[in-house]
Design an enzyme around this catalytic site. Structure first.
Site, PDB file in Angstrom:
ATOM      1  N   PHE A 206       0.876  -1.175   0.000  1.00  0.00           N
ATOM      2  CA  PHE A 206       0.000   0.000   0.000  1.00  0.00           C
ATOM      3  C   PHE A 206       0.905   1.214   0.000  1.00  0.00           C
ATOM      4  O   PHE A 206       1.799   1.317   0.850  1.00  0.00           O
ATOM      5  CB  PHE A 206      -0.872   0.063   1.263  1.00  0.00           C
ATOM      6  CG  PHE A 206      -1.579   1.395   1.428  1.00  0.00           C
ATOM      7  CD1 PHE A 206      -2.892   1.561   1.026  1.00  0.00           C
ATOM      8  CD2 PHE A 206      -0.902   2.505   1.960  1.00  0.00           C
ATOM      9  CE1 PHE A 206      -3.531   2.802   1.144  1.00  0.00           C
ATOM     10  CE2 PHE A 206      -1.537   3.746   2.071  1.00  0.00           C
ATOM     11  CZ  PHE A 206      -2.850   3.893   1.672  1.00  0.00           C
ATOM     12  N   GLU A 207       0.678   2.117  -0.921  1.00  0.00           N
ATOM     13  CA  GLU A 207       1.289   3.430  -0.770  1.00  0.00           C
ATOM     14  C   GLU A 207       0.538   4.422  -1.643  1.00  0.00           C
ATOM     15  O   GLU A 207       0.043   4.084  -2.720  1.00  0.00           O
ATOM     16  CB  GLU A 207       2.797   3.447  -1.065  1.00  0.00           C
ATOM     17  CG  GLU A 207       3.239   2.810  -2.366  1.00  0.00           C
ATOM     18  CD  GLU A 207       4.770   2.671  -2.502  1.00  0.00           C
ATOM     19  OE1 GLU A 207       5.246   2.498  -3.630  1.00  0.00           O
ATOM     20  OE2 GLU A 207       5.490   2.747  -1.481  1.00  0.00           O
TER      21      GLU A 207
END
Ligand SMILES: Nc1nc2c(ncn2[C@@H]2O[C@H](COP(=O)(O)OP(=O)(O)OP(=O)(O)O)[C@@H](O)[C@H]2O)c(=O)[nH]1
Ligand SMILES: *[C@@H]1O[C@H](CO)[C@@H](O)[C@H](O)[C@H]1NC(C)=O
Ligand SMILES: [Mg+2]
Length: 424
Positions: free
Chosen positions: A311-312
């Protein structure tokens, strides 16, 4: 003769029976089920006072995000018994109408054709919890051409535009300075030591690509922000505002939901290369950096803390900037993507911690996320209830000993969300 006319009679009976059935189906109330969704009357995104029932619900403008509850109630009264109540309550405070403005941003997924059903799950969740009201684009990248099934299924799920790109060979292969024999010996050794993905060539190409190349792909040049989505993730809560807009308005360049310690066998010399970079390019190191997140002794050794990069949400222009590229190239020349098994998570994390100001890195407590085997479930019962979360707070990894998130909070002098102590 008798059997012949008997058969004739049976044909007639069948025909009558068939026609009757078709008549019943065509006049039944079933179709009114779907009607409100397409006609824009019972299920309306119109602004109060406006009534253009034929307008498309897919257009990105500020009129689509203001569900008009009164008109919904009125128009559905006549169909009370057949129409499901699609907008059962007044929109809650935490699902405000999305404002019209959109950020220059896209979702980005690296995937293989065989990942289709796993990525479909992820997309469905991102759309249901957020993007159905924002319609951001989605870029898909692959080292091979995407097949028709992949494109058809993902296009049907994404509410924004979809783009499909192939990765240039240079970005997914051994650079010329890599000693292939040496790299092969490392893989064999890691295979024997049972290091996860230790014997995989493609996993190494993937990590190198995510570290140094995805943001330079032609399809991403047109965007300023990205949100990375992997197959088989889960989102447990509504996302009640636009995280891209949050990033831009608050000048954030990088963000995370989970952090942890890296598996040391995969990065034994990553910190040596990092120190080499710091020495060669002191001008790139931010005066207000997060070295305290990475090191317990002022930079001498790496404590293995990293943001979990599956996730980013981040800024592409930062990744394309000279400081980041110089950092990546230093690492790439040293060969650790192949002579060890450097992951893009520690690479992005070290870069963000050294090149950015502390306040340019953001922790999203309110984005509830799962990627096997870790869960980020927002701390704070009030938040979880208001955001309609379905994660078990006991699964939250944030304050556990193997998470680095406490360290991030301490370094930035942030107040930990209420209730964190009970989850340690
Ligand atoms: N096109 C392509 N994509 C890949 C390849 N290997 C991995 N990916 C993608 O790269 C991302 C990371 O790979 P994963 O296999 O999820 O790696 P991981 O998250 O470290 O490990 P898992 O626990 O297995 O999820 C995912 O989006 C994959 O779809 C590959 O060889 N080709
Ligand atoms: C979006 O951002 C990219 C990268 O900064 C830029 O090249 C492009 O012109 C921007 N597009 C718009 C519409 O602002
Ligand atoms: Mg994964």
């Amino acid at each position: 003769m008798a059997t012949g006319s008997g058969r004739y009679l049976r044909y007639i009976l069948f025909a009558v029976f068939g026609i009757t059935i078709i008549y019943f189906i065509s006049t039944s109330s079933l179709p009114s089920y779907a009607q409100p969704l397409t006609s824009g009357t019972a299920f309306s995104w119109e602004r109060p006072g406006e009534s253009t029932p034929s307008s498309s619900t897919n257009e990105i403008d500020d009129s689509i995000h203001l569900p008009q509850t009164t008109s919904v109630v009125e128009s559905s009264q006549s169909e009370e018994t057949t129409t499901p109540n699609v907008i059962p309550t007044i929109p809650s405070e935490l699902s405000p109408p999305a404002p019209g403005e959109r950020i220059n941003a896209t979702f980005i997924t690296l995937a293989r054709n065989t990942d289709i059903w796993e990525i479909a799950r992820s997309i469905r969740q991102v759309e249901d919890r957020f993007n159905r009201n924002y319609n951001y684009d989605w870029v898909f990248l692959n080292d091979k051409p995407f097949d028709e099934t992949f494109k058809k299924v993902t296009t049907s799920l994404v509410s924004g535009k979809t783009h499909y790109g192939e990765i240039p060979v240079d970005h997914w292969s051994f650079p010329p300075w890599i000693d292939q024999k040496k790299a092969e010996a490392v893989r064999e050794d890691m295979r024997r030591r049972k290091i996860i993905y230790g014997d995989s060539v493609s996993y190494r190409h993937m990590c190198r690509f995510e570290s140094g190349f995805f943001f330079r792909h032609p399809l991403l040049q047109q965007f300023e922000y990205y949100w990375r989505v992997e197959p088989s993730i889960e989102l447990f809560c509504d996302i009640h505002y636009d995280p891209f807009r949050f990033m831009k308005e608050n000048k954030k360049k990088y963000s995370f939901v989970l952090s942890l310690y890296e598996y040391v066998e995969t990065i034994p010399t990553l910190w040596d290369s990092t120190k080499k970079f710091i020495k060669a390019h002191p001008e790139h190191i931010s005066p207000d950096n997060s070295m305290g997140f990475l090191s317990d002794d002022g930079g001498d050794t790496y404590n293995k803390c990293h943001f979990w990069s599956n996730f980013e949400i981040g800024n592409l222009d930062w990744l394309r900037s000279k400081p980041y590229i110089d950092f990546f190239e230093t690492l790439d020349k040293d060969g650790g993507f192949f002579y060890e098994r450097w992951g893009d998570a520690p690479v992005h994390s070290i870069a963000a911690s050294l090149l950015l100001r502390k306040d340019e890195i953001h922790f999203f407590n309110d984005i509830a996320y799962y990627h096997v085997p870790f869960t980020h479930c927002p701390t704070g019962e009030d938040v979880r209830r208001k955001l309609r979360c379905h994660c078990n707070p006991a699964d939250n990894f944030d304050w556990k000993p193997y998470s680095c998130t406490s360290r991030f909070f301490d370094l930035n002098k942030l107040k930990k969300p209420e209730g964190w102590e009970t989850q340690v």
